[in-house]
Design an enzyme around this catalytic site. Structure first.
Site, mmCIF file in Angstrom:
data_model
loop_
_atom_site.group_PDB
_atom_site.id
_atom_site.type_symbol
_atom_site.label_atom_id
_atom_site.label_comp_id
_atom_site.label_asym_id
_atom_site.label_seq_id
_atom_site.Cartn_x
_atom_site.Cartn_y
_atom_site.Cartn_z
ATOM 1 N N ASN A 123 10.228 4.568 2.888
ATOM 2 C CA ASN A 123 11.603 4.955 2.555
ATOM 3 C C ASN A 123 11.910 6.329 3.155
ATOM 4 O O ASN A 123 11.153 7.280 2.974
ATOM 5 C CB ASN A 123 11.791 5.012 1.043
ATOM 6 C CG ASN A 123 11.228 3.796 0.348
ATOM 7 O OD1 ASN A 123 11.639 2.675 0.600
ATOM 8 N ND2 ASN A 123 10.259 4.023 -0.527
ATOM 9 N N GLY A 179 0.820 -1.204 0.000
ATOM 10 C CA GLY A 179 0.000 0.000 0.000
ATOM 11 C C GLY A 179 0.850 1.249 0.000
ATOM 12 O O GLY A 179 0.523 2.254 -0.625
ATOM 13 N N GLU A 230 5.542 -2.388 12.790
ATOM 14 C CA GLU A 230 4.284 -2.136 12.100
ATOM 15 C C GLU A 230 3.111 -1.930 13.052
ATOM 16 O O GLU A 230 2.225 -1.121 12.788
ATOM 17 C CB GLU A 230 3.984 -3.280 11.124
ATOM 18 C CG GLU A 230 5.024 -3.436 10.025
ATOM 19 C CD GLU A 230 5.156 -2.198 9.150
ATOM 20 O OE1 GLU A 230 4.258 -1.318 9.198
ATOM 21 O OE2 GLU A 230 6.160 -2.092 8.426
ATOM 22 N N HIS A 282 6.859 6.037 10.711
ATOM 23 C CA HIS A 282 8.058 5.206 10.530
ATOM 24 C C HIS A 282 9.329 6.035 10.384
ATOM 25 O O HIS A 282 10.433 5.488 10.548
ATOM 26 C CB HIS A 282 7.913 4.332 9.290
ATOM 27 C CG HIS A 282 7.124 3.078 9.509
ATOM 28 N ND1 HIS A 282 7.377 2.210 10.542
ATOM 29 C CD2 HIS A 282 6.110 2.538 8.792
ATOM 30 C CE1 HIS A 282 6.543 1.185 10.459
ATOM 31 N NE2 HIS A 282 5.764 1.357 9.415
ATOM 32 N N HIS A 322 0.714 6.715 8.975
ATOM 33 C CA HIS A 322 1.421 5.454 9.245
ATOM 34 C C HIS A 322 2.847 5.523 8.716
ATOM 35 O O HIS A 322 3.807 5.199 9.433
ATOM 36 C CB HIS A 322 0.666 4.298 8.593
ATOM 37 C CG HIS A 322 1.298 2.965 8.792
ATOM 38 N ND1 HIS A 322 0.769 2.001 9.630
ATOM 39 C CD2 HIS A 322 2.417 2.401 8.272
ATOM 40 C CE1 HIS A 322 1.539 0.937 9.623
ATOM 41 N NE2 HIS A 322 2.551 1.154 8.783
ATOM 42 N N GLU A 323 3.008 5.959 7.462
ATOM 43 C CA GLU A 323 4.349 5.968 6.865
ATOM 44 C C GLU A 323 5.239 7.028 7.505
ATOM 45 O O GLU A 323 6.432 6.787 7.723
ATOM 46 C CB GLU A 323 4.239 6.210 5.346
ATOM 47 C CG GLU A 323 3.380 5.196 4.610
ATOM 48 C CD GLU A 323 3.740 3.757 4.918
ATOM 49 O OE1 GLU A 323 4.936 3.470 5.117
ATOM 50 O OE2 GLU A 323 2.832 2.912 4.963
#
Length: 813
Positions: free
Chosen positions: A335, A331, A390, A371, A367-368
């Site tokens: 990076n 999804g 996650e 990270h 969410h990304e």
């Protein structure tokens, strides 16, 4: 006679000497490859993990992707040059570095690589090099040993295919204004950086990356760092661009991102998050022109601000790029500095996208970006701890999205989108604990299996963060029971006796749990509860029957697990269930919103698992309100309308929808049309649609699994889909690979409705037929499909007569 005897003794002596020689060779070999410590006698290049005595400091990488096919081979390729500087920690004459599907140009002395060091430091000559295909290593044997504490550089030249396999450095294609365009892009996670350049491809082995990209004029190049310089160069008479990027932070190989395209972007620059900073949203030129990136641009700054405050650590980079790709397996991917997305997850068109599309965009962005700190700055040591990475990002994504959109009450969706979803999987005996032993997860297929619903959605919510909670024991004593054993409990409250107990909740209660747990499937459970709308103090359930609480309520009702802050289901005695349902009918708002969803979900699933105290299942059918639609259909209703139109129509309507899909320029609209095509009741059309998934020119590889699963969810297409998958399984599994089909999702989606002994036997036959080749990342999904089918069979056998009798009583037929 004497001569014959003499020969026999010589023969025996030769045999003995031969055996001794073999034993000596084996012993020496063991000492050589184990350092004299005994134990594992497997050659280092046959082991799945790097030995750890070489530590990279930085990589210098130059890549040149060709956006046109080679006229001789008709393949899209890329060429590359790399050097990695590493420090030797232990004396060794062996270098192992990951490499997969790369062809090397032979260096001096006809070896794949060359080795250098600082001036004045001797470097051992290379004895031999080869590719160990099974473990994906480039093996370099040296004539002498590397010196501990010394730094060396390993140089390589190589060629790889810029394939359409959605893994490593790959190509994505799309049409714009009738012109086919190529994007060179990347997906290194989890083990595909080695497909792009030779590297130490394990998450804990971090390094700094210095990257240069050579690319055609008229294109732009992107990577994790900001572009420093773009110069015009000439190679073999061809005019090209060469872009160099600033060095990355020290990071894992799986976070590297490389993209060449002719995309456009939206940009906000300034003192956005405490320092001078650039936020850019990249997409197809037409999508940017139509404003489909505006929403993502607007929410990115606030989300980054939130996480800076939440982590109390500044975002360390000078820019945050986010890019929408036509072909992308996951999804999205976190990076560092260049986050990649499926188009449907980043782009939003207010004219055609639904509220659900908008909510998806903001939560996935959150969410990304979560990270960037938890995962990128601080990284898991090995893939057995994926849940830490996650699961945490899934949880805080709701917090970031809530900060960006405070009026939406996004945090309420945790129960619907995560908790209830993972309950369905974690109630099977083929589930697994959140964490596994490190040495049990080695192969790429095993690593991919870790990225499942359990790892993403099994979240211990917020009860430990409440300062008012008095913990009965140390945190690790509580958490180990949730992390190191699979499953979850059902708490049963009998308000007539005051007895509160817990049991391992299983979809099929009589299932044989073969996985032993050191905690015997008991949990330490925080029970928040209320009585007639008034919240009471929390209490802890520590054993299977560890509480005897005075809950004799009379006419009052009791509700436990307030706001679902604990990961468990709740069952009650019949009287309390009736009082709760009565409250629903009189004033449902007294019961908290999240608990209303919990009660419905718990009731249905406890009934499925045949728990006592529940009412016989009652089905309430109410008149539906007919809604009249105008020709411009509201975005929130399009999925339902498109599906209904295709289901009611024939080939003409299906072909029209297919043509609309081909012309769609908004990813979310295309996705609605794509799924609607699976709603047809015409089996010939469904068969045609299934065949389309084997042709990337018709259905993108990233969408193949979704289409097949959608057809399987159509009652008219269920049997067709299973026949299609079993017929084409070997072809899909061996020829297409992980970038084309999500095999775990494919198995679970196609078999979700299996509920007959015949279907169970088909599944068993399928498992037997392919057991030798294995199922890769779908191995666990096959086990879960078998268990779920057995549970469905038992439920139907147990309840079909009651349901049939009720329908007859209501319809008179």
């Amino acid at each position: 006679m004497g001569e014959r005897c003499k020969v026999s003794w010589l023969y025996v002596l030769c045999v003995v000497l031969a055996l001794v020689s073999v034993a000596t060779i084996v012993t020496l070999w063991t000492i050589a490859i184990t350092g004299g410590k005994g134990g594992d006698v497997t050659a280092p290049w046959d082991r799945d993990r790097l030995p750890g005595y070489l530590v990279p400091e930085f990589y210098n990488i130059t890549l040149w992707p060709r956006l046109k096919p080679n006229p001789n081979s008709n393949l899209y390729i890329f060429t590359g040059w790399s050097a990695v500087q590493f420090e030797c920690l232990e004396a060794t004459d062996l270098i192992l570095i990951h490499s997969n599907k790369l062809n090397y140009t032979e260096m001096k002395d006809e070896h794949f690589v060359s080795l250098t060091s600082e001036e004045g430091v001797s470097v051992p000559n290379i004895k031999s090099t080869w590719l160990q295909l099974q473990t994906q290593y480039l093996v370099i044997q040296l004539m002498g040993k590397l010196t501990p504490g010394q730094k060396y550089q390993l140089h390589a030249q190589f060629t790889g295919e810029l394939a359409d396999d959605l893994a490593g450095f790959y190509r994505s294609e799309y049409k714009e204004d009738g012109v086919t365009k190529i994007v060179a892009t990347s997906q290194m996670h989890p083990t595909n950086a080695r497909k792009t350049f030779p590297c130490f491809d394990e998450p804990a082995i971090k390094a700094v990356f210095h990257l240069t990209l050579i690319h055609p004029t008229g294109t732009i190049a992107l990577s994790n760092g900001m572009e420093m310089e773009t110069a015009t160069i000439t190679v073999d008479g061809e005019t090209l661009l060469q872009t160099t990027f600033e060095a990355t932070e020290k990071m894992s190989t799986y976070l590297l991102a490389i993209i060449v395209s002719d995309y456009a972007h939206l940009r906000v620059s300034g003192n956005q998050i405490g320092h001078w900073f650039h936020i850019r949203i990249w997409a197809r030129k037409k999508a940017i022109k139509e404003g489909q990136g505006n929403y993502a641009l607007n929410v990115t700054g606030p989300i980054l601000d939130f996480f800076q405050a939440y982590y109390n650590i500044s975002y360390p980079l000078r820019k945050s790029d986010q890019i929408a790709l036509p072909d992308f397996y996951f999804g999205a991917m976190e990076n560092w500095g260049l986050v990649t997305y499926r188009e449907t997850n980043l782009l939003y068109d207010p004219e055609t996208s639904s509220n659900s599309n908008k909510e998806t965009t903001v939560t996935i962005i959150a969410h990304e970006l979560a990270h960037m700190w938890f995962g990128n700055l601080v990284t898991l040591r090995w893939w057995n701890e994926v849940w830490l990475n996650e699961g945490f990002a899934s949880y805080v994504s709701y917090l970031g999205a809530d900060y960006a959109e405070p009026d939406w009450n996004v945090k309420d969706l945790i129960v619907l989108d995560d908790v209830q979803k993972v309950f369905a999987v974690d109630a099977l005996v083929s589930s697994h604990p959140l964490t596994s032993k490190e040495d049990s997860i080695n192969l790429p297929g095993q690593i991919m299996e870790q990225f499942d619903t359990i790892s993403y959605s099994k979240i211990s919510l917020s009860y430990l963060q409440d300062n008012n909670v008095s913990l009965p024991r140390q945190v690790d004593a509580i958490m180990n029971r949730w992390v190191r054993q699979m499953g979850f409990p059902v708490v049963t409250i009998d308000t007539s006796t005051g007895i509160v107990s817990q049991n391992h909740f299983l979809l099929v209660p009589e299932s044989n749990v073969t996985v032993e747990s050191p905690y015997k499937y008991e949990w330490m459970i925080p029970v928040r509860w209320m009585k007639d709308g008034a919240t009471k103090d929390i209490w802890w359930l520590l054993e299977k029957k560890g509480l005897n609480v005075d809950m004799r309520t009379g006419p009052s009702w009791v509700l436990a697990n307030i706001n679902v802050t604990g990961y468990y289901r709740v069952n009650y005695d019949l009287g309390n269930w009736e009082r709760l349902f009565s409250q629903f009918n009189t004033d449902h708002q007294v019961i908290p919103l999240i608990n209303r969803a919990q009660l419905v979900d718990d009731a249905f699933n406890l009934a499925s698992a045949n728990y006592k105290y529940l009412l016989c299942l009652q089905i309430h059918i109410r008149e539906q309100v007919l809604v009249h639609f105008t020709f411009i259909i509201h975005p929130n209703l399009r999925s339902a309308v498109y599906c209904s139109a295709v289901a009611a129509g024939g080939e003409a309507e299906w072909n029209f929808t297919w043509s609309q899909l081909q012309d769609a320029t908004v990813a979310s609209e295309a996705n609605k049309l794509m799924l609607a095509l699976a709603c047809s009741n015409n089996t010939q059309l469904l068969e045609r649609y299934l065949e389309f998934t084997l042709d990337p020119a018709k259905i993108r590889k990233q969408d193949a699994t979704a289409v097949i699963t959608a057809v399987a969810n159509n009652r008219a297409g269920q049997n067709l889909t299973w026949q299609f998958v079993t017929k084409n399984w070997e072809h899909m599994f061996t020829e297409y690979g992980v970038g084309s089909f999500s095999f775990a999702s494919l198995i679970s989606g196609v078999t979700a409705r299996f509920s007959t002994p015949q279907e169970l036997q088909q599944l068993l036959d399928f498992e037997e037929e392919h057991k030798d080749a294995g199922f890769g990342s779908a191995a666990l999904a096959v086990d879960q499909a078998l268990e779920r089918t057995q549970a469905n069979i038992k439920w139907v056998q147990r309840n079909k007569q009651d349901v049939l009798q009720w329908f007859r009583s209501q319809t008179g037929n």
